[in-house]
Design a protein around this motif. Structure first.
Motif, PDB file in Angstrom:
ATOM      1  N   ARG A 214      40.289  36.238  34.889  1.00  0.00           N
ATOM      2  CA  ARG A 214      39.438  37.363  34.487  1.00  0.00           C
ATOM      3  C   ARG A 214      40.056  38.680  34.940  1.00  0.00           C
ATOM      4  O   ARG A 214      40.479  38.805  36.093  1.00  0.00           O
ATOM      5  CB  ARG A 214      38.044  37.256  35.119  1.00  0.00           C
ATOM      6  CG  ARG A 214      37.245  36.079  34.655  1.00  0.00           C
ATOM      7  CD  ARG A 214      35.843  36.094  35.276  1.00  0.00           C
ATOM      8  NE  ARG A 214      35.110  34.907  34.895  1.00  0.00           N
ATOM      9  CZ  ARG A 214      34.487  34.754  33.725  1.00  0.00           C
ATOM     10  NH1 ARG A 214      34.495  35.745  32.851  1.00  0.00           N
ATOM     11  NH2 ARG A 214      33.865  33.623  33.447  1.00  0.00           N
ATOM     12  N   THR A 215      40.062  39.659  34.044  1.00  0.00           N
ATOM     13  CA  THR A 215      40.474  41.012  34.406  1.00  0.00           C
ATOM     14  C   THR A 215      39.286  41.726  35.060  1.00  0.00           C
ATOM     15  O   THR A 215      38.137  41.278  34.932  1.00  0.00           O
ATOM     16  CB  THR A 215      40.949  41.769  33.159  1.00  0.00           C
ATOM     17  OG1 THR A 215      39.924  41.723  32.157  1.00  0.00           O
ATOM     18  CG2 THR A 215      42.222  41.138  32.603  1.00  0.00           C
ATOM     19  N   PRO A 216      39.521  42.831  35.765  1.00  0.00           N
ATOM     20  CA  PRO A 216      38.444  43.473  36.538  1.00  0.00           C
ATOM     21  C   PRO A 216      37.210  43.853  35.738  1.00  0.00           C
ATOM     22  O   PRO A 216      36.081  43.747  36.241  1.00  0.00           O
ATOM     23  CB  PRO A 216      39.134  44.718  37.109  1.00  0.00           C
ATOM     24  CG  PRO A 216      40.569  44.331  37.209  1.00  0.00           C
ATOM     25  CD  PRO A 216      40.833  43.465  36.018  1.00  0.00           C
ATOM     26  N   ASP A 217      37.376  44.302  34.500  1.00  0.00           N
ATOM     27  CA  ASP A 217      36.228  44.761  33.712  1.00  0.00           C
ATOM     28  C   ASP A 217      35.754  43.722  32.705  1.00  0.00           C
ATOM     29  O   ASP A 217      35.018  44.057  31.766  1.00  0.00           O
ATOM     30  CB  ASP A 217      36.603  46.052  32.970  1.00  0.00           C
ATOM     31  CG  ASP A 217      36.948  47.179  33.928  1.00  0.00           C
ATOM     32  OD1 ASP A 217      36.324  47.256  35.004  1.00  0.00           O
ATOM     33  OD2 ASP A 217      37.850  47.975  33.599  1.00  0.00           O
ATOM     34  N   GLY A 224      34.658  36.569  28.852  1.00  0.00           N
ATOM     35  CA  GLY A 224      35.485  37.415  29.709  1.00  0.00           C
ATOM     36  C   GLY A 224      36.735  36.728  30.230  1.00  0.00           C
ATOM     37  O   GLY A 224      37.292  37.156  31.249  1.00  0.00           O
ATOM     38  N   ASN A 283      40.283  38.937  27.082  1.00  0.00           N
ATOM     39  CA  ASN A 283      38.977  38.316  26.850  1.00  0.00           C
ATOM     40  C   ASN A 283      38.945  37.331  25.668  1.00  0.00           C
ATOM     41  O   ASN A 283      37.876  36.905  25.250  1.00  0.00           O
ATOM     42  CB  ASN A 283      37.884  39.385  26.649  1.00  0.00           C
ATOM     43  CG  ASN A 283      37.798  40.335  27.821  1.00  0.00           C
ATOM     44  OD1 ASN A 283      37.997  39.935  28.969  1.00  0.00           O
ATOM     45  ND2 ASN A 283      37.531  41.605  27.547  1.00  0.00           N
TER      46      ASN A 283
END
Length: 581
Positions: A214-217, A224, A283
């Motif tokens: 998962r990326t931060p946002d 996600g 995502n």
């Protein structure tokens, strides 16, 4: 322990008689892979896997793979074999020529993959995972990523893995917690993955991990998740290997079976963070990973076929040699006893039917990939989608039965490790579990492949079943089974809320019927050849095996149908479970 012999006559029969391979070879890009060439190629593959790989199966199982001083050590005979397999190029048959593959149809590669899996299923997993990475990158990787990774993956100089599972995210990938933090043109990956097949070893110059993170946002849940390429060794601008990436195996699992295959716990980012490269868009990683997973599900289904074949061969050889009891007043081998014959026929019929289902699905894949008519392509893709959970589930369920019968044929000796019969049962126990449990396959089949489109895809499969058994000696029996499937489908569409409770029976009903229709078609083809003058013992066995399946195994549909029409209210057991706890 018996040796393994590739069932070459079976492959040729399926390709030439049952699935009309000439239509596959006529597809764009496959014109050079005609039946004559395939008939020359398969015996050469058989020599390699029978003589080079098959003898390693039991010794490598006994030796196992272990983590020693931070390095994964695999059985010595596997380390010796691997350069030979890479040089032979058998695992690159279906890969694209532009990346160093041979460009054969997937059907041909399937036969060779079966030989690899029958000869040593634990070792074959190394190539299977690499093939899945190749497939995913070929579909979703950038052009630069394809050029950088695919040639070495196709050749086998590098290996590939897929990293999905975490301690709290098994079948439910919405719980994936591995992090991917952007840094310049790459990401820093940190987290832990478990159950990573061939996660680390020293056989390949590099290992290319495909990792879900998962990326931060990123939004929560499955929406996600992104997919990243994380190489074991970083790659310099000139293509040479650079420094070790921040990824390592911290343990290997102690497993029931497939001991020669190192199943690793992989740690990412213990230090600065493992450098990873985004595949496609953020995502959308789960969509990309499913391309790899669906390939793996088809491959795992055929693992069930492969180990079943070897277990049957071993049980048959033992039954011919083991003297026990009397027949007509004389000491006799156990194959002379009717119950042993019943077990052997069940093993053979289930294995041949499972192989037919798997080959059928892959023929759909070849047509979906290469057919010039877009409508035919779409229909074949639908058939492939519908058949995939059947291949994965039915072929692995029957493997449990076949290998258990293999132990039973051996009697008490089957329970002794030295005979090797127990290994087949241990090895195949994982097949219904990994790459999506068979319960998940059932929910996929009844949900995504049935309720979502109102049953249209399944009706397309039913039409193929009708075509397979048309004019067959067993047409009446199969028409009755197909009618059961149609009734089950209409009942389900009228009672969609019952679908989770009946999903497994529903899936098994359709798979058993597809198996029966293919066996009826095989019976028809074999009987026609015999009537035309063939004295082939193989064809005579095919007729007998198909008869046995239709009369002794197809009737299992009655139990599946009863379970569907009278579903158990599984929720009613909750109170009892609470009390027992």
């Amino acid at each position: 322990m018996s040796t393994y012999s590739a069932p070459l006559e079976e492959y040729e029969f399926l390709l030439e008689q049952l699935l009309n391979y000439t239509t596959i070879a006529a597809l764009p890009g496959y014109e050079d892979a005609d039946l004559a060439m395939v008939k020359e190629l398969l015996p050469e593959a058989a020599k390699f896997f029978e003589h080079e790989v098959a003898p390693s199966n039991h010794p490598s199982d006994q030796a196992g793979s272990h983590l020693v001083d931070g390095k994964v050590q695999v059985p010595e005979m596997i380390a010796t074999l691997h350069p030979k397999l890479v040089e032979a190029g058998w695992m690159a048959l279906a890969s694209q020529p532009e990346y160093g593959g041979s460009g054969f149809p997937n059907l041909v590669a399937l036969a060779v993959n079966e030989m690899a899996q029958s000869s040593n299923v634990a070792y074959s997993l190394l190539a299977m995972l690499s093939q899945g990475v190749i497939h995913a990158l070929d579909l979703y990787g950038s052009e630069a990523q394809k050029q950088q990774y695919l040639p070495n993956l196709v050749s086998g100089v590098w290996a590939g893995t897929m990293n999905l599972t975490e301690a709290n995210a098994g079948s439910d990938l919405s719980a994936v917690a591995t992090k991917a933090v952007p840094e310049g043109d790459h990401f820093l990956i940190s987290g832990q993955k478990i159950f990573i097949t061939w996660g680390d070893h020293e056989l390949s110059e590099n290992i290319i991990h495909l990792v879900l993170a998962r990326t931060p946002d990123a939004p929560p849940g499955t929406k996600g998740i992104s997919m990243f390429i994380v190489p074991k060794y970083l790659i310099n601008s000139d293509g040479s290997l650079g420094e070790r990436n921040d990824v390592k195996a911290i343990s290997t699992e102690h497993k029931l079976g497939i001991h020669a295959s190192p199943t690793c716990v992989m740690q990412y980012g213990d230090d600065a963070g493992a450098i990873g490269y985004l595949v496609g868009e953020e995502n959308k990683g789960l969509v990309y990973m499913f391309a790899m997973m669906n390939q793996a599900r088809l491959a795992v289904g055929h693992q069930g076929v492969s180990v079943s074949e070897r277990a049957y061969q071993q049980a048959l050889a033992y039954a011919k040699e083991r003297i026990q009891g009397t027949v007509a007043g004389q000491k006799a081998p156990i194959i002379a006893h009717d119950d042993v014959r019943r077990m052997l026929l069940t093993m053979r019929a289930l294995t041949e039917a499972a192989r037919a289902i798997s080959f059928y699905a892959i023929s759909c894949q070849d047509k979906a990939m290469r057919h010039p008519d877009s409508e035919v392509q779409a229909a074949q893709q639908t058939l492939l989608d519908v058949a995939t959970p059947l291949v994965k589930s039915w072929c692995t369920e029957i493997a449990l039965e076949v290998t258990s019968l293999g132990v039973q044929v051996h009697g008490g000796m089957g329970f002794i490790e030295e005979t090797g019969a127990a290994q087949h049962e241990r090895d195949c126990r994982i097949f219904p579990i990994y790459e999506g449990t068979n319960g998940i396959q059932a929910l996929d089949f009844i949900g995504r492949k049935c309720l979502r489109d109102g049953g249209d895809g399944i009706r397309l499969l039913l039409a193929d079943m009708v075509n397979f058994c048309q004019s067959s000696k067993h047409e009446a029996e199969l028409n009755a089974a197909i009618k059961q499937c149609q009734e089950a489908l209409e009942w389900l569409l009228a009672h969609p809320k019952e679908s989770p409770a009946v999903a497994f029976d529903f899936m098994m009903l359709f798979a058993n019927t597809l198996a029966g229709s293919l066996m009826a078609a095989a019976h028809q083809k074999a009987e026609a050849a015999i009537a035309a003058g063939s004295s082939s013992k193989f064809l005579q066995r095919k007729v007998a095996t198909a008869d046995f399946f239709i009369h002794h195994l197809l009737p299992r549909n009655g139990a599946y149908m009863a379970g569907i029409l009278s579903p158990v209210a599984l929720g009613d057991f909750q109170a009892w479970l609470d009390e027992s706890a």
